[in-house]
Each structure stands twice: as C-alpha cells, then as structure tokens.
Design a protein around this motif. Structure first.
Motif, PDB file in Angstrom:
ATOM      1  N   GLU A  71       2.033  -0.669   9.549  1.00 50.25           N
ATOM      2  CA  GLU A  71       1.106  -0.988   8.558  1.00 50.25           C
ATOM      3  C   GLU A  71       0.394  -2.261   8.287  1.00 50.25           C
ATOM      4  OE1 GLU A  71       0.846   1.640   6.093  1.00 50.25           O
ATOM      5  OE2 GLU A  71       2.109   2.674   7.711  1.00 50.25           O
ATOM      6  N   ALA A 108      -4.617  -4.876   6.927  1.00 52.47           N
ATOM      7  CA  ALA A 108      -3.978  -5.897   6.132  1.00 52.47           C
ATOM      8  C   ALA A 108      -3.021  -6.870   6.815  1.00 52.47           C
ATOM      9  CB  ALA A 108      -2.944  -5.289   4.886  1.00 52.47           C
ATOM     10  N   ARG A 110       0.241  -9.380   6.411  1.00 49.78           N
ATOM     11  CA  ARG A 110       1.518  -9.678   5.428  1.00 49.78           C
ATOM     12  C   ARG A 110       2.231 -11.043   5.897  1.00 49.78           C
ATOM     13  NH1 ARG A 110       6.612  -7.880   5.364  1.00 49.78           N
ATOM     14  NH2 ARG A 110       7.286  -7.098   7.326  1.00 49.78           N
ATOM     15  N   TYR A 112       5.697 -13.614   4.364  1.00 49.11           N
ATOM     16  CA  TYR A 112       6.978 -13.834   3.432  1.00 49.11           C
ATOM     17  C   TYR A 112       7.124 -15.409   3.498  1.00 49.11           C
ATOM     18  CZ  TYR A 112      10.041 -13.430   7.653  1.00 49.11           C
ATOM     19  OH  TYR A 112      10.400 -13.195   9.028  1.00 49.11           O
ATOM     20  N   TYR A 129      -3.871 -13.632  -0.773  1.00 48.34           N
ATOM     21  CA  TYR A 129      -2.696 -12.985  -0.619  1.00 48.34           C
ATOM     22  C   TYR A 129      -2.211 -12.908  -1.889  1.00 48.34           C
ATOM     23  CZ  TYR A 129      -2.931 -14.142   4.428  1.00 48.34           C
ATOM     24  OH  TYR A 129      -3.157 -14.086   5.891  1.00 48.34           O
ATOM     25  N   ALA A 130      -1.795 -11.689  -2.007  1.00 47.64           N
ATOM     26  CA  ALA A 130      -0.937 -11.282  -3.428  1.00 47.64           C
ATOM     27  C   ALA A 130       0.467 -11.059  -3.344  1.00 47.64           C
ATOM     28  CB  ALA A 130      -1.699 -10.204  -3.984  1.00 47.64           C
ATOM     29  N   GLU A 131       1.046 -11.280  -4.276  1.00 45.36           N
ATOM     30  CA  GLU A 131       2.488 -11.339  -3.910  1.00 45.36           C
ATOM     31  C   GLU A 131       3.049  -9.825  -4.215  1.00 45.36           C
ATOM     32  OE1 GLU A 131       6.802 -12.315  -6.480  1.00 45.36           O
ATOM     33  OE2 GLU A 131       5.245 -13.902  -6.383  1.00 45.36           O
ATOM     34  N   THR A 132       3.739  -9.014  -3.227  1.00 47.39           N
ATOM     35  CA  THR A 132       4.205  -7.536  -3.341  1.00 47.39           C
ATOM     36  C   THR A 132       5.506  -7.670  -4.031  1.00 47.39           C
ATOM     37  OG1 THR A 132       5.087  -7.921  -1.002  1.00 47.39           O
ATOM     38  CG2 THR A 132       2.606  -6.917  -1.555  1.00 47.39           C
ATOM     39  N   HIS A 133       6.273  -8.255  -3.589  1.00 47.65           N
ATOM     40  CA  HIS A 133       7.621  -8.307  -4.102  1.00 47.65           C
ATOM     41  C   HIS A 133       8.749  -9.450  -3.690  1.00 47.65           C
ATOM     42  CE1 HIS A 133       8.234  -6.815   0.068  1.00 47.65           C
ATOM     43  NE2 HIS A 133       9.094  -6.852  -0.157  1.00 47.65           N
ATOM     44  N   MET A 145       3.943 -11.189   0.633  1.00 49.71           N
ATOM     45  CA  MET A 145       2.685 -11.413   0.062  1.00 49.71           C
ATOM     46  C   MET A 145       1.851 -10.552   1.211  1.00 49.71           C
ATOM     47  SD  MET A 145       2.439 -15.511  -0.913  1.00 49.71           S
ATOM     48  CE  MET A 145       1.232 -15.160  -2.177  1.00 49.71           C
ATOM     49  N   ARG A 146       0.773 -10.244   0.659  1.00 44.51           N
ATOM     50  CA  ARG A 146      -0.133  -9.250   1.417  1.00 44.51           C
ATOM     51  C   ARG A 146      -1.709  -9.450   1.194  1.00 44.51           C
ATOM     52  NH1 ARG A 146       0.870  -4.177   4.081  1.00 44.51           N
ATOM     53  NH2 ARG A 146      -0.941  -2.912   3.897  1.00 44.51           N
ATOM     54  N   LYS A 147      -2.438  -9.428   2.245  1.00 49.99           N
ATOM     55  CA  LYS A 147      -3.938  -9.541   1.891  1.00 49.99           C
ATOM     56  C   LYS A 147      -4.567  -8.440   2.653  1.00 49.99           C
ATOM     57  CE  LYS A 147      -7.739 -12.736   2.921  1.00 49.99           C
ATOM     58  NZ  LYS A 147      -8.055 -14.034   3.438  1.00 49.99           N
TER      59      LYS A 147
END
Length: 150
Positions: A71, A108, A110, A112, A129-133, A145-147
């Motif tokens: 992914e 994308a 990702r 951590y 980068y946005a926090e996903t969980h 995080m993912r961008k």
C-alpha cells in the motif's frame, strides 16, 4: 555539498551502527528503554538493499531505511549523526525517501515514531505527514503517519 544518498554496503555497517547508537541513545531515558531502531539487524537490511547512506566530508553521516509494501513505501528509519544534525542532511534523506517511493510507483509513504519523540512528530507533520493512528508494538508506543505522494 554532500553527494546523493547511495545504497549502503557491508563496509558501511560500523558507521551505521555508530549513527544509530549516537542518534537514539538520548531517547532511552525519555522512552524508558532503547528505541526500536537500536535493535534492528542492519547487516540483514543492508544485504536486502533497504539501507541508503548519505556522506558528508568523506564519511557516512546519515541513513534511511526504506521497505516497499503493498500500500505504501515504509520509511522504517531515518537517522543523522548528532554532529551533522541541523545541516540539512535529514531533509535531504526525507526528500530522497519520498522520491524513491514515487519512483517505485507508490502513492503514499508511511512511517512510525515513538510517541515520546515529539520533535520527530512535529517535523513530519510540517512535511505533510498526517497521523493515522497510535498503537503499541513490541512494547513501544508508536505514532503512525502517512503522506500522500503526488
């Protein structure tokens, strides 16, 4: 001017080990144990072509570990020697990681980081980068995080 990052070789392992030790040791007290990257098998990662290094002044001063996934590209680790921090090498390694992800066809990237490494979280957020969980893995509290990549 440092050269472009290059694929690490077994000859780089002593420098990689020193950078990991020096870059992550200050976080041991904050986290309460060694950060995850301090226990990774860098000889294996180098043998699999996952580690790129960046030289400055004729010596390896930074590294990035990239692991292709279905992914996204996983930016598994990025570290710069403390003496070279603030010189732009981290930014160059991050740019390189994102470019490699694009070249590999990923939409994308990702990563951590430990939730106690607040300066890293802030840096990645500034870079898009946005926090996903958040989750606990291997006894470590991590922020994922993912961008998206254009």
């Amino acid at each position: 001017m440092p050269r472009d990052p290059r694929l690490a070789t077994p000859d780089d392992l002593p420098a990689i080990g020193a950078i990991i030790r020096d870059a992550y040791t200050p976080f041991i007290r904050r986290i309460g144990r060694e950060p995850g990257p301090m226990s990774d098998d860098y000889a294996l990662l180098v043998s699999r072509g996952r580690v790129h290094v960046l030289e400055q002044g004729g010596a390896v001063q930074g590294l990035v570990v990239l692991i292709p996934e279905a992914e996204a590209m996983l930016l598994d680790n990025l570290a710069v020697a403390p003496a070279a921090q603030g010189s732009g090498l981290g930014r160059r390694l991050l740019d390189f990681a994102e470019q490699r992800a694009r070249e590999a066809g990923h939409r994308a990237i990702r990563l951590y980081t430990n939730e106690a490494m607040t300066e890293n979280i802030a840096l990645y957020a500034r870079r898009g980068y946005a926090e996903t969980h958040r989750a606990e893995e291997k006894g470590l509290k991590r922020v994922f995080m993912r961008k998206p990549l254009a």
